[in-house]
Write a protein that holds these residues in place. Sequence first.
Motif, PDB file in Angstrom:
ATOM      1  N   SER A 347       0.846  -1.202   0.000  1.00 30.32           N
ATOM      2  CA  SER A 347       0.000   0.000   0.000  1.00 30.32           C
ATOM      3  C   SER A 347       0.874   1.242   0.000  1.00 30.32           C
ATOM      4  O   SER A 347       2.038   1.205   0.430  1.00 30.32           O
ATOM      5  N   VAL A 348       0.302   2.343  -0.488  1.00 31.66           N
ATOM      6  CA  VAL A 348       0.963   3.649  -0.484  1.00 31.66           C
ATOM      7  C   VAL A 348      -0.060   4.685  -0.046  1.00 31.66           C
ATOM      8  O   VAL A 348      -1.154   4.763  -0.631  1.00 31.66           O
ATOM      9  N   ARG A 349       0.282   5.485   0.945  1.00 38.98           N
ATOM     10  CA  ARG A 349      -0.583   6.590   1.385  1.00 38.98           C
ATOM     11  C   ARG A 349       0.170   7.898   1.222  1.00 38.98           C
ATOM     12  O   ARG A 349       1.329   8.011   1.652  1.00 38.98           O
ATOM     13  N   VAL A 350      -0.475   8.869   0.589  1.00 39.13           N
ATOM     14  CA  VAL A 350       0.158  10.163   0.364  1.00 39.13           C
ATOM     15  C   VAL A 350      -0.587  11.240   1.143  1.00 39.13           C
ATOM     16  O   VAL A 350      -1.773  11.078   1.464  1.00 39.13           O
ATOM     17  N   PRO A 351       0.083  12.348   1.450  1.00 39.23           N
ATOM     18  CA  PRO A 351      -0.587  13.419   2.204  1.00 39.23           C
ATOM     19  C   PRO A 351      -1.659  14.116   1.373  1.00 39.23           C
ATOM     20  O   PRO A 351      -1.540  14.228   0.153  1.00 39.23           O
TER      21      PRO A 351
END
Length: 432
Positions: A347-351
């Motif tokens: 997974s990747v979470r960005v601001p």
Amino acid sequence: MNSSKSVLLVIGSGLKLYREYLVRSAAARARRAGHELVLINNLRPTWQHEYFDEITVVNVFDHELLTRTAREIAARRTVVGVLCWDEPLVMPAAELAAEFGVPGLGIAGVQGCRDKYSARTRLTDGGLLQPGFAMAADLAQAREAVERIGYPVVVKPRALGASMGVMLARDDQELHEAFQVASNASLVGDEPFRGGAIVEEYAVGPEISVDAGLHKGEYLPMFVARKRTGSHPYFEETGHVVDASDPLLEDRELMDTLARAHQVLGIENGVTHSEVRLTDRGPLIIEINGRVGGDLIPLLGKIATGIDPGEVVVDVALGQRPDTHRPERGVAGIRFGYPEHDCLVRSVRVPREAPGLVTASPMVEPGTTLRLPPGGYIARHSFVVCRADDPRTCEERLTTASGMVVVDAEKVAPKSPDSLLEMPAGLLDVDE
């Protein structure tokens, strides 16, 4: 040509993530000029429907099939311009523009953009500062080239983009590895340029890029991007910053060098992305690409300067001199997120909020394997774009925003050095 409604023919839309902003502006500009937009694309369209009046799906990398398809469209529509911003397709796009009698880069011009060896040769013969270089078909020829040039050298494929297969070599052992990397990488490119590698003198100095419009051979710079690189001894591009007030835009030696280089290569009408090293001997052109910049650099330029590259692309394709006046005086930058090692991304979470944040996005889906050079390139899991009033603040904001990206990934073993180059996941468009 026939008397049907006039159209601009677009060869390849590019990725939604990287090119939709450009397509949106180009479509609006074309329609204001009274033209429709027709797309020949490699994959089943999804987001493209909003911008194109007609879409034909064929294997655009089969250049004979692409040409036949374009001719069929030209037989029933009045083609007034050809657009292309996809690196592997700029050559057939230029050939189609010449065949249809509409403005284009020119066959000689696009040859100088696609073929790095041809460009080096022609720029050197034209009296422009260039590194020592040679085309090597095998390792023995590469060693002969180094005897003349001296270490360190850069070894690169003849026609790939995005620094794929490019490696620095400082001694004979590294030369062996670099030649293998560059030659293997070349095998995924166009057939005429497969095998072997270019060996050239390493130019010391900061690297920049310049995006510009060309109208009847007149060089019209739009914006300068200051480049960040990583993954030494490779040349992965990790970020860019565009300043509308960059003093390099007023540097006559730099701009005169770029204008002369375009003239030497015979580039006529279009948009180019030039990469330059600022050496102690003067500006040294690394390469000139017959398209707008990648890495969302045109978007940074639009944010920072107010120049809309999508509009410029349409103007030059129609044979009109574009307006490259910079109405804005801001700074915009992008920072890409890379893993520390080959990995399987969960997974990747960005601001969503950060000082000066314009946009941020994951660049891969869960389950994607990212491979660092030499097994793969452009192994990016995310990007952040920020704006500011000055370059230093912009860099600080990019550091803050990129530090807020959260990646869950599992380390995987690297590929064998003999493996064929794996195309970057972030460069491959997919059906939705």
